[in-house]
Design a protein around this motif. Structure first.
Motif, short mmCIF file in Angstrom:
data_model
loop_
_atom_site.label_atom_id
_atom_site.label_comp_id
_atom_site.label_asym_id
_atom_site.label_seq_id
_atom_site.Cartn_x
_atom_site.Cartn_y
_atom_site.Cartn_z
N THR A 3 -31.12 23.20 42.36
CA THR A 3 -31.02 22.35 43.54
C THR A 3 -31.95 22.91 44.60
N ARG A 5 -33.37 24.18 47.96
CA ARG A 5 -32.67 24.68 49.14
C ARG A 5 -32.94 23.77 50.32
N ARG A 9 -27.57 21.86 56.09
CA ARG A 9 -26.69 20.96 55.36
C ARG A 9 -25.26 21.19 55.86
N PRO A 11 -21.19 21.31 55.93
CA PRO A 11 -20.28 21.66 54.84
C PRO A 11 -19.65 20.44 54.17
N GLU A 14 -21.13 19.14 50.74
CA GLU A 14 -21.21 20.04 49.60
C GLU A 14 -21.48 19.26 48.31
N ASN A 15 -22.32 19.80 47.48
CA ASN A 15 -22.71 19.14 46.24
C ASN A 15 -23.32 17.76 46.47
N ARG A 19 -23.95 14.70 43.85
CA ARG A 19 -23.13 13.48 44.06
C ARG A 19 -24.01 12.24 44.23
N TYR A 55 -31.90 14.20 51.51
CA TYR A 55 -32.09 14.84 50.21
C TYR A 55 -33.22 14.23 49.39
#
Lengths: 202, 202
Positions: A3, A5, A9, A11, A14-15, A19, A55
């Motif tokens: 992934t 960096r 981001r 919390p 997350e993921n 997702r 992202y």
């Protein structure tokens, strides 16, 4: 899966990277790439459009990333499975059943990968996908070549035999629905019996 | 193929119906349905847009007609081929090779059919396509069942065995390019040897 960096981001996301890929894969597989929008993807994964764009600069990047992730995951899982055995026919069976399990466990990404493979746009990811596919096909051909050497497998053309096997496994994306009577691995087990034992009665 | 009777068709448009399907299939298979326009189809087949609309009210109708024509052509050609023999394994070989020949001879329509099958819109044509596909699959299952009865074929599940065989044949649309070293029928012949003889060395 590597992934990239990211900075800043929050919390709650997350993921988020994974997702987004998971949610987008469902839409791409069901509705196609053109009919799926970034807004819909954002809604599906419960994020804002801006968060998705944080992202992935474009929808195409999500698509390409799904394909590379599916190919890498498949190659890694199947390579690990076949390394646990030395007998070629057992390795072939493990290749087929672990391919099928990966397909069932990652159903939407896998379907997106099989549909979308030809439509990749990012050159570096396309190169990566081609390399992964080649490594994967080489693994199967190597199992067959080794089986011929060990005199467990008939002297068939490894390219044809690999293609026949991958055709059966890949075509499952066209008819198999997860959650039915048989698991994908059980179907692969049956395919293994058919192609290894042959249809002809002695 | 039943061609609907039309009034006032000028002689220059002979076989226009078939020519539109042929030209559109090339575009659909290469660029996809959404990216292909009626204008392009008209240009490809050397007709005016109005002439194309004379035969097909909408692009979707062309698409659906390509699919039904391919399925009917396939079923008819393969049924004829397997009727020339009585031994089940020979009939299986003829099924596989004549399927592959039809695929190669009708390459673009066949590819459109395999891609587009799920996206048909006209209910009556969709029904017709489903019925043709069912008849076609039944033919193969019947050959296998008969082979089991004749003790030429092992006591396999005819549904699984048919699926394995059709997967190999259909997946050819993903990698086979007409005009190469081997014909599609030769590939099917090799697949026949693999699946009938089996990979396992006795």
């Amino acid at each position: 899966m590597q992934t990239p960096r990211r900075q800043g981001r929050p919390p709650v996301l997350e993921n988020a990277y994974e997702r987004i890929l998971d949610g987008a894969a469902v839409l791409f597989a069901q509705k196609g790439f053109d009919a799926s929008s970034i807004s819909e993807i954002a809604t599906t994964v419960g994020m804002s459009k801006a968060a998705v764009f944080h992202y992935f600069p474009a929808k195409q990047d999500i698509y390409d990333a799904i394909i590379v992730r599916a190919l890498r995951g498949l190659k890694d899982q199947v390579s690990d499975a076949v390394n646990n055995d030395n007998a070629s026919l057992d390795r072939l069976r493990l290749f087929m059943t672990s391919h099928a399990s990966y397909f069932e466990e990652n159903f939407w990404s896998f379907v997106t990968m099989l549909i979308g493979y030809g439509g990749m746009a990012t050159p570096t990811l396309k190169q990566e996908a081609l390399a992964l596919r080649d490594e994967y096909e080489s693994l199967l051909r190597e199992i067959i070549r080794e089986g011929v050497k060990q005199e467990q497998i008939k002297d068939v053309d490894p390219v044809d035999a690999s293609r026949a096997i991958l055709s059966m496994l890949n075509w499952m994306a066209r008819w198999f629905k997860p959650g039915g009577e048989r698991s994908a691995a059980q179907v692969a087990e049956d395919y293994y019996s058919i192609i290894v034992g042959g249809l002809k009665r002695a």
